[in-house]
Design a protein around this motif. Sequence first.
Motif, PDB file in Angstrom:
ATOM      1  N   TRP A 127      66.435   6.125 -11.279  1.00 14.86           N
ATOM      2  CA  TRP A 127      67.740   6.567 -11.786  1.00 14.86           C
ATOM      3  C   TRP A 127      67.800   6.532 -13.301  1.00 14.86           C
ATOM      4  O   TRP A 127      68.389   7.420 -13.930  1.00 14.86           O
ATOM      5  CB  TRP A 127      68.862   5.723 -11.173  1.00 14.86           C
ATOM      6  N   ILE A 128      67.186   5.530 -13.912  1.00 15.42           N
ATOM      7  CA  ILE A 128      67.196   5.442 -15.375  1.00 15.42           C
ATOM      8  C   ILE A 128      66.402   6.593 -15.986  1.00 15.42           C
ATOM      9  O   ILE A 128      66.830   7.187 -16.988  1.00 15.42           O
ATOM     10  CB  ILE A 128      66.683   4.066 -15.845  1.00 15.42           C
ATOM     11  N   LYS A 129      65.278   6.941 -15.390  1.00 14.93           N
ATOM     12  CA  LYS A 129      64.509   8.098 -15.893  1.00 14.93           C
ATOM     13  C   LYS A 129      65.334   9.377 -15.784  1.00 14.93           C
ATOM     14  O   LYS A 129      65.348  10.197 -16.715  1.00 14.93           O
ATOM     15  CB  LYS A 129      63.195   8.241 -15.116  1.00 14.93           C
ATOM     16  N   LEU A 130      66.008   9.566 -14.660  1.00 15.21           N
ATOM     17  CA  LEU A 130      66.879  10.746 -14.514  1.00 15.21           C
ATOM     18  C   LEU A 130      68.007  10.728 -15.534  1.00 15.21           C
ATOM     19  O   LEU A 130      68.385  11.775 -16.079  1.00 15.21           O
ATOM     20  CB  LEU A 130      67.469  10.815 -13.099  1.00 15.21           C
ATOM     21  N   TYR A 131      68.555   9.548 -15.796  1.00 15.53           N
ATOM     22  CA  TYR A 131      69.629   9.403 -16.782  1.00 15.53           C
ATOM     23  C   TYR A 131      69.146   9.854 -18.156  1.00 15.53           C
ATOM     24  O   TYR A 131      69.791  10.664 -18.821  1.00 15.53           O
ATOM     25  CB  TYR A 131      70.088   7.946 -16.795  1.00 15.53           C
ATOM     26  N   TRP A 132      67.998   9.331 -18.586  1.00 18.99           N
ATOM     27  CA  TRP A 132      67.432   9.760 -19.859  1.00 18.99           C
ATOM     28  C   TRP A 132      67.217  11.269 -19.876  1.00 18.99           C
ATOM     29  O   TRP A 132      67.509  11.940 -20.867  1.00 18.99           O
ATOM     30  CB  TRP A 132      66.111   9.050 -20.144  1.00 18.99           C
ATOM     31  N   ASN A 133      66.698  11.812 -18.786  1.00 12.62           N
ATOM     32  CA  ASN A 133      66.429  13.258 -18.718  1.00 12.62           C
ATOM     33  C   ASN A 133      67.702  14.097 -18.730  1.00 12.62           C
ATOM     34  O   ASN A 133      67.658  15.282 -19.062  1.00 12.62           O
ATOM     35  CB  ASN A 133      65.594  13.600 -17.483  1.00 12.62           C
ATOM     36  N   SER A 134      68.829  13.504 -18.368  1.00 10.62           N
ATOM     37  CA  SER A 134      70.088  14.253 -18.359  1.00 10.62           C
ATOM     38  C   SER A 134      70.721  14.341 -19.751  1.00 10.62           C
ATOM     39  O   SER A 134      71.668  15.091 -19.954  1.00 10.62           O
ATOM     40  CB  SER A 134      71.087  13.616 -17.375  1.00 10.62           C
ATOM     41  N   MET A 135      70.182  13.597 -20.706  1.00 11.32           N
ATOM     42  CA  MET A 135      70.768  13.520 -22.049  1.00 11.32           C
ATOM     43  C   MET A 135      70.720  14.870 -22.763  1.00 11.32           C
ATOM     44  O   MET A 135      69.675  15.499 -22.862  1.00 11.32           O
ATOM     45  CB  MET A 135      70.006  12.482 -22.879  1.00 11.32           C
ATOM     46  N   VAL A 136      71.908  15.299 -23.252  1.00 13.36           N
ATOM     47  CA  VAL A 136      72.020  16.496 -24.089  1.00 13.36           C
ATOM     48  C   VAL A 136      72.998  16.191 -25.219  1.00 13.36           C
ATOM     49  O   VAL A 136      73.824  15.284 -25.117  1.00 13.36           O
ATOM     50  CB  VAL A 136      72.497  17.744 -23.298  1.00 13.36           C
ATOM     51  N   THR A 137      72.917  16.972 -26.279  1.00 14.51           N
ATOM     52  CA  THR A 137      73.901  16.812 -27.345  1.00 14.51           C
ATOM     53  C   THR A 137      75.244  17.357 -26.861  1.00 14.51           C
ATOM     54  O   THR A 137      75.304  18.125 -25.893  1.00 14.51           O
ATOM     55  CB  THR A 137      73.492  17.576 -28.614  1.00 14.51           C
ATOM     56  N   LEU A 138      76.304  16.976 -27.538  1.00 12.47           N
ATOM     57  CA  LEU A 138      77.625  17.498 -27.179  1.00 12.47           C
ATOM     58  C   LEU A 138      77.646  19.020 -27.297  1.00 12.47           C
ATOM     59  O   LEU A 138      78.188  19.700 -26.429  1.00 12.47           O
ATOM     60  CB  LEU A 138      78.701  16.875 -28.076  1.00 12.47           C
ATOM     61  N   GLN A 139      77.033  19.565 -28.332  1.00 15.91           N
ATOM     62  CA  GLN A 139      76.994  21.017 -28.507  1.00 15.91           C
ATOM     63  C   GLN A 139      76.273  21.704 -27.342  1.00 15.91           C
ATOM     64  O   GLN A 139      76.751  22.719 -26.835  1.00 15.91           O
ATOM     65  CB  GLN A 139      76.319  21.382 -29.845  1.00 15.91           C
ATOM     66  N   GLU A 140      75.137  21.142 -26.922  1.00 10.41           N
ATOM     67  CA  GLU A 140      74.402  21.706 -25.784  1.00 10.41           C
ATOM     68  C   GLU A 140      75.254  21.637 -24.522  1.00 10.41           C
ATOM     69  O   GLU A 140      75.280  22.582 -23.729  1.00 10.41           O
ATOM     70  CB  GLU A 140      73.089  20.951 -25.555  1.00 10.41           C
ATOM     71  N   TYR A 141      75.931  20.518 -24.336  1.00  6.65           N
ATOM     72  CA  TYR A 141      76.778  20.375 -23.151  1.00  6.65           C
ATOM     73  C   TYR A 141      77.869  21.440 -23.133  1.00  6.65           C
ATOM     74  O   TYR A 141      78.112  22.079 -22.109  1.00  6.65           O
ATOM     75  CB  TYR A 141      77.415  18.983 -23.066  1.00  6.65           C
ATOM     76  N   LEU A 142      78.536  21.636 -24.253  1.00  8.39           N
ATOM     77  CA  LEU A 142      79.650  22.588 -24.310  1.00  8.39           C
ATOM     78  C   LEU A 142      79.192  24.024 -24.063  1.00  8.39           C
ATOM     79  O   LEU A 142      79.944  24.827 -23.503  1.00  8.39           O
ATOM     80  CB  LEU A 142      80.368  22.476 -25.658  1.00  8.39           C
ATOM     81  N   LEU A 143      77.969  24.355 -24.425  1.00  6.81           N
ATOM     82  CA  LEU A 143      77.448  25.708 -24.198  1.00  6.81           C
ATOM     83  C   LEU A 143      77.143  25.962 -22.728  1.00  6.81           C
ATOM     84  O   LEU A 143      77.412  27.036 -22.206  1.00  6.81           O
ATOM     85  CB  LEU A 143      76.180  25.935 -25.025  1.00  6.81           C
ATOM     86  N   LYS A 144      76.565  24.966 -22.046  1.00  2.22           N
ATOM     87  CA  LYS A 144      76.072  25.172 -20.674  1.00  2.22           C
ATOM     88  C   LYS A 144      76.857  24.420 -19.611  1.00  2.22           C
ATOM     89  O   LYS A 144      76.787  24.778 -18.441  1.00  2.22           O
ATOM     90  CB  LYS A 144      74.601  24.789 -20.590  1.00  2.22           C
TER      91      LYS A 144
END
Length: 170
Positions: A127-144
């Motif tokens: 779960w921690i590896k998936l958590y790290w892999n889910s990390m995006v910047t706020l700008q990236e999040y808002l786009l997608k």
Amino acid sequence: MSLLLYHAYLPENHTHFVSEEQVMQEGIQYFTKSNNRYSNGGRVKIEKTESLRPFGIPEWVNFKEAIGVDIANRFFKSFCFPVFTDKTLVFDSEISISIYDQAFYDDFKDFDEEALNFDTGESIEHWIKLYWNSMVTLQEYLLKRPYPKPEILVFESIPKEIIRVCEEKS
């Protein structure tokens, strides 16, 4: 118009209540009590999270000092402020919940029968590896908007000068 971020302004009878006066004098820090109502999957098993930290993640990504925020006002009353830093990251809160669940199971399975209901069937490392892999910047999040329920963490104190109280009009 710039995007506003929101932080809970909880009622006086709430465990994590912080007064408007305190926030307007001190800003919002990672140790501000209202920050405890936000999830932070990276803080759950901090030693394990750090041991699985991907290469190249900036030093300022410190889950012990992160502040939880929302991109929409989820409460009748919130503290709000404009986006003021690039040190704002978004994680998948569903993965964060699985980290909390698996940590509870791992910590209490031997002496609390209720803990058996929290076994995800995967290791905490998974779960921690998936958590790290889910990390995006706020700008990236808002786009997608890759996650329906984002966990948004600001890795910098919120300065008192930019905070105001926002209320939902009924």
